[in-house]
Design an enzyme around this catalytic site. Structure first.
Site, mmCIF file in Angstrom:
data_model
loop_
_atom_site.group_PDB
_atom_site.id
_atom_site.type_symbol
_atom_site.label_atom_id
_atom_site.label_comp_id
_atom_site.label_asym_id
_atom_site.label_seq_id
_atom_site.Cartn_x
_atom_site.Cartn_y
_atom_site.Cartn_z
ATOM 1 N N HIS A 1 0.723 -1.052 -0.278
ATOM 2 C CA HIS A 1 0.057 0.230 -0.008
ATOM 3 C C HIS A 1 1.597 1.098 0.105
ATOM 4 C CE1 HIS A 1 -2.570 2.463 1.679
ATOM 5 N NE2 HIS A 1 -3.919 2.097 1.588
ATOM 6 N N ASP B 1 3.126 -4.461 8.253
ATOM 7 C CA ASP B 1 2.006 -3.921 8.167
ATOM 8 C C ASP B 1 0.953 -4.098 7.844
ATOM 9 O OD1 ASP B 1 -0.332 -2.887 6.916
ATOM 10 O OD2 ASP B 1 0.692 -1.813 5.191
ATOM 11 N N GLN C 1 -4.421 -5.089 6.901
ATOM 12 C CA GLN C 1 -5.056 -6.131 6.173
ATOM 13 C C GLN C 1 -5.402 -7.238 6.895
ATOM 14 O OE1 GLN C 1 -7.943 -4.679 4.926
ATOM 15 N NE2 GLN C 1 -7.095 -3.458 3.441
ATOM 16 N N LYS D 1 -10.600 -0.133 10.723
ATOM 17 C CA LYS D 1 -11.008 -2.262 10.194
ATOM 18 C C LYS D 1 -11.231 -2.828 10.634
ATOM 19 C CE LYS D 1 -6.778 0.025 6.752
ATOM 20 N NZ LYS D 1 -7.762 0.426 5.275
ATOM 21 N N CYS E 1 -4.665 2.462 -3.388
ATOM 22 C CA CYS E 1 -3.609 3.027 -3.066
ATOM 23 C C CYS E 1 -1.999 2.340 -3.307
ATOM 24 C CB CYS E 1 -3.807 3.638 -1.049
ATOM 25 S SG CYS E 1 -4.944 5.119 -1.141
HETATM 26 C C1 LIG Z 1 -2.457 -2.880 3.364
HETATM 27 C C2 LIG Z 1 -2.318 -1.281 3.913
HETATM 28 N N1 LIG Z 1 -1.590 -0.229 4.824
HETATM 29 C C3 LIG Z 1 -1.947 0.346 5.033
HETATM 30 C C4 LIG Z 1 -3.130 1.046 5.170
HETATM 31 C C5 LIG Z 1 -3.009 2.356 5.562
HETATM 32 O O1 LIG Z 1 -4.715 2.535 6.347
HETATM 33 P P1 LIG Z 1 -5.240 3.848 6.623
HETATM 34 O O2 LIG Z 1 -5.502 4.417 6.060
HETATM 35 O O3 LIG Z 1 -6.115 3.127 7.931
HETATM 36 O O4 LIG Z 1 -4.162 4.677 7.204
HETATM 37 C C6 LIG Z 1 -3.856 0.608 4.560
HETATM 38 C C7 LIG Z 1 -6.077 0.814 3.739
HETATM 39 O O5 LIG Z 1 -6.009 0.374 3.053
HETATM 40 C C8 LIG Z 1 -4.217 -1.453 3.489
HETATM 41 O O6 LIG Z 1 -4.732 -1.906 3.112
#
Ligand SMILES: Cc1ncc(COP(=O)(O)O)c(C=O)c1O
Length: 404
Positions: A114, A194, A197, A220, A360
């Site tokens: 992401h 990270d 998910q 989430k 993203c």
């Molecule tokens: C794998 C991953 N990393 C980071 C993020 C960023 O999350 P946030 O927008 O809650 O900071 C997301 C959001 O969809 C994500 O799916």
């Protein structure tokens, strides 16, 4: 035990009749979490860690209780390893800006990340003259599988950090994070996971993985927006400079100097999102009551069903490894249709919410899949098999009416 019919009654939005398949973007919030936040606002709405009066004491107690719940949830050794953030992005940025980088050091990441776990490393590379290596998925790009041997080749003694997603937000594919962590540690590198998910959908145990940092988002996983977590392994808390400093983060201040407090306070300057953190604690109670193993098992069943039904559809391109290797997310396109048009058609014709676009993850979507975007359907434990069937029927109708 997971009783889907029963849990669905806890989600007020589901009573409107929507089919919500955009859980990878943000989940829905159940009544007990809303009630807990309301309890804070109605009964002990005060600042935390600052007042001697009983409202502040109660608010502080509930805030810290939420931290302890998070620590138990991810099996941290101590609640002092749990830093409250507003989301995954903030947690990753905190590590990127807080580690003391030296020219010539190396960061290893992947091309399925992401943007929140990608562009931050590009900035570190540019600011500190760091080498950034990105690992490509092995074999078919559409499966997105990262291979441990590629990391064995790239991680070396210059590597300061390996930053990887645990579950891809585009494909739902699960990264072999434990094996990669072992390799990184053999070379003295830190590992940032990270978990945006993964943490909402499966049991994530920081001690079992052995990672040094784990970032994830409360919104989430049934908690309110504005709640997130960064785990920093105890031994490393002083290695990381806080993103912000100020009130609440200090042990002492003189007219010309200051001493920061210990973790977690040194990382939480200013008034935090108190109601959201307390809501996160309630969300963890809610998930624990259902059981993360039950959630994972059920979601894997839904993912397999979705995979089988969608791969049988004509004119649908599904981007996915075998469902055994993934959880919760299905990315696809319908022939030459624009993904946004399909998402809009699903909303208008069948009240179904999905995400469309690049999610993203442009280096993955454009650079590897060679697409301008995809449609993404993502499940959570309150989705049903009937909803998946309705979703697939709605896709069939779109194919029949729009594909030439
Ligand atoms: C794998 C991953 N990393 C980071 C993020 C960023 O999350 P946030 O927008 O809650 O900071 C997301 C959001 O969809 C994500 O799916």
């Amino acid at each position: 035990m997971l009783n889907v019919r029963k849990v669905r009654k806890d989600f007020p939005i589901l009573k409107t009749g929507i089919i919500y398949l955009d859980n990878a973007a943000s989940s829905l919030t159940p009544e007990p979490v809303l009630q807990k936040m309301l309890e804070f606002y109605c009964h002990y709405r005060a600042n935390v860690g600052r007042g001697i009066h009983h409202l502040s004491q109660k608010a502080s107690e509930e805030y810290e209780r939420a931290r302890t719940k998070v620590a138990d949830f991810i099996n941290a050794k101590s609640e002092n390893e749990v830093i409250m953030t507003k989301n995954t992005t903030e947690g990753i940025n905190l590590i990127a800006s807080g580690l003391k980088w030296k020219k010539g050091e190396k960061i290893v990441t992947s091309l399925i990340e992401h943007h929140s776990d990608f562009i931050v490393w590009l900035r570190v590379k540019n600011n500190y003259d760091i080498e950034l290596k990105t690992v490509r998925p092995k074999g078919s790009v559409e499966e997105g599988l990262l291979d441990v041997t590629d990391f064995e080749k790239i991680i070396d003694d210059k590597t300061k950090l390996v930053a990887l997603t645990h579950v891809s937000n585009v494909l739902g594919v699960i990264t072999p994070i434990e094996e990669i962590t072992k390799i990184a540690h053999e070379h003295g590198a830190y590992v940032l996971v990270d978990g945006a998910q993964s943490v909402p959908h499966m049991k994530v145990d920081v001690q079992k993985i052995g990672c040094d940092f784990l970032a994830f988002s409360g919104h989430k996983m049934c908690a309110p927006t504005g709640s997130g977590v960064l785990y920093i392994r105890k031994e490393l808390s002083e290695e990381v400079e806080p993103l912000c400093i100020g009130g609440g983060a200090i042990a002492d201040v003189e007219h010309d100097s200051y001493t920061l407090d210990k973790s977690p306070r040194r990382f939480e300057a200013g008034t935090p999102a108190i109601a959201d953190v307390i809501g996160l604690g309630a969300a963890i109670d809610y998930l624990q009551k259902i059981g993360m193993k039950n959630i994972e098992r059920y979601e894997r069943k839904l993912t397999t069903l979705m995979y089988e039904e969608m791969t049988a559809l004509p004119n649908v391109e599904v981007y996915s490894p075998d469902p055994e290797q993934k959880i919760g997310i299905m990315a696809f396109n319908i022939k030459d249709l624009n993904p946004h048009d399909v998402a809009l058609a699903l909303d208008v014709s069948a009240n179904i919410m999905v995400r469309s676009g690049h999610h993203c993850a442009l280096p993955f979507i454009r650079g590897l899949l060679h697409k301008s975007g995809t449609i993404r359907a993502s499940t959570y434990f309150y989705n049903t098999e009937e909803e998946i069937d309705k979703f697939v029927s709605a896709l069939k109708e779109i194919i029949n009416s729009l594909v030439e």
